[in-house]
Design a protein around this motif. Sequence first.
Motif, mmCIF file in Angstrom:
data_model
loop_
_atom_site.group_PDB
_atom_site.id
_atom_site.type_symbol
_atom_site.label_atom_id
_atom_site.label_comp_id
_atom_site.label_asym_id
_atom_site.label_seq_id
_atom_site.Cartn_x
_atom_site.Cartn_y
_atom_site.Cartn_z
ATOM 1 N N VAL A 20 1.069 -0.792 0.424
ATOM 2 C CA VAL A 20 -0.199 0.244 -0.143
ATOM 3 C C VAL A 20 1.307 0.719 -0.327
ATOM 4 O O VAL A 20 0.085 2.126 -0.474
ATOM 5 C CB VAL A 20 -0.775 0.034 0.789
ATOM 6 N N GLN A 21 2.422 1.545 0.879
ATOM 7 C CA GLN A 21 2.876 2.511 0.682
ATOM 8 C C GLN A 21 3.221 2.746 -0.559
ATOM 9 O O GLN A 21 3.619 4.003 -1.016
ATOM 10 C CB GLN A 21 3.355 2.122 2.013
ATOM 11 N N GLU A 29 1.170 14.404 -5.522
ATOM 12 C CA GLU A 29 0.555 14.883 -4.548
ATOM 13 C C GLU A 29 -0.549 15.291 -4.285
ATOM 14 O O GLU A 29 -1.864 14.472 -3.448
ATOM 15 C CB GLU A 29 1.385 16.066 -4.603
ATOM 16 N N GLN A 30 -1.121 15.817 -5.332
ATOM 17 C CA GLN A 30 -2.558 15.430 -5.621
ATOM 18 C C GLN A 30 -4.160 14.848 -5.388
ATOM 19 O O GLN A 30 -4.646 14.497 -4.581
ATOM 20 C CB GLN A 30 -3.476 16.252 -6.412
ATOM 21 N N GLN A 31 -3.523 13.778 -5.974
ATOM 22 C CA GLN A 31 -3.350 12.297 -5.637
ATOM 23 C C GLN A 31 -3.494 11.487 -4.396
ATOM 24 O O GLN A 31 -4.744 10.863 -3.874
ATOM 25 C CB GLN A 31 -3.112 11.311 -6.749
ATOM 26 N N GLN A 32 -2.904 11.718 -3.462
ATOM 27 C CA GLN A 32 -2.284 11.342 -2.108
ATOM 28 C C GLN A 32 -3.520 11.782 -1.195
ATOM 29 O O GLN A 32 -3.325 11.455 -0.221
ATOM 30 C CB GLN A 32 -0.893 11.382 -2.014
ATOM 31 N N ALA A 33 -3.395 13.323 -1.708
ATOM 32 C CA ALA A 33 -4.269 14.451 -1.184
ATOM 33 C C ALA A 33 -6.012 13.347 -1.090
ATOM 34 O O ALA A 33 -6.577 13.316 0.039
ATOM 35 C CB ALA A 33 -4.304 15.974 -1.593
ATOM 36 N N ILE A 34 -6.213 13.746 -1.922
ATOM 37 C CA ILE A 34 -7.131 12.895 -2.299
ATOM 38 C C ILE A 34 -7.379 11.905 -1.330
ATOM 39 O O ILE A 34 -8.799 10.782 -1.215
ATOM 40 C CB ILE A 34 -7.931 12.920 -3.642
ATOM 41 N N ILE A 35 -7.450 10.605 -1.285
ATOM 42 C CA ILE A 35 -6.950 9.471 -0.919
ATOM 43 C C ILE A 35 -6.892 9.891 0.322
ATOM 44 O O ILE A 35 -7.753 9.209 1.248
ATOM 45 C CB ILE A 35 -5.746 8.671 -1.512
ATOM 46 N N LYS A 36 -6.066 10.077 1.328
ATOM 47 C CA LYS A 36 -6.346 11.065 2.555
ATOM 48 C C LYS A 36 -7.300 11.180 3.133
ATOM 49 O O LYS A 36 -7.441 11.264 3.872
ATOM 50 C CB LYS A 36 -4.440 11.822 2.817
ATOM 51 N N ARG A 37 -7.617 11.661 2.075
ATOM 52 C CA ARG A 37 -9.196 13.025 2.883
ATOM 53 C C ARG A 37 -10.265 11.530 2.953
ATOM 54 O O ARG A 37 -11.148 11.647 3.729
ATOM 55 C CB ARG A 37 -9.659 14.051 2.040
ATOM 56 N N ILE A 38 -10.508 11.231 1.470
ATOM 57 C CA ILE A 38 -11.277 9.642 1.812
ATOM 58 C C ILE A 38 -10.744 9.453 2.591
ATOM 59 O O ILE A 38 -11.878 8.290 3.602
ATOM 60 C CB ILE A 38 -11.081 9.273 0.210
ATOM 61 N N TRP A 39 -9.723 8.551 2.769
ATOM 62 C CA TRP A 39 -9.249 7.799 4.314
ATOM 63 C C TRP A 39 -9.655 8.518 5.075
ATOM 64 O O TRP A 39 -10.615 7.295 6.244
ATOM 65 C CB TRP A 39 -8.574 7.096 3.856
#
Length: 97
Positions: A20-21, A29-39
């Motif tokens: 996963v990491q 970075e934008q996709q990581q931010a979206i994934i973190k917000r959803i999570w």
Amino acid sequence: MDSKSAVNKKSFIYRVNSNVQDLLSNLSEQQQAIIKRIWSILTYKWQWQIILNSPFLVIWILDQTIPAVHAFDMQLISSLPIPTSLKTLLGLANISN
């Protein structure tokens, strides 16, 4: 318990975490931010679901594993002053007092 099974579980969890990491590190970075917000939204809701449902889970586990819990429930129901006609409708007419 067998310590070998604990090692296998740790290695499996370690592999999943590392995969996963690796997947997250390959995202922008934008996709990581979206994934973190959803999570964070999902985990917040899951925490509340777990907190609210945990008493029912404990009761269900006790009912499935310890037959005396179910017998106690039936004794408690049969000791209540419920009219026989209502017990028949509920399917409890065959419970002995």
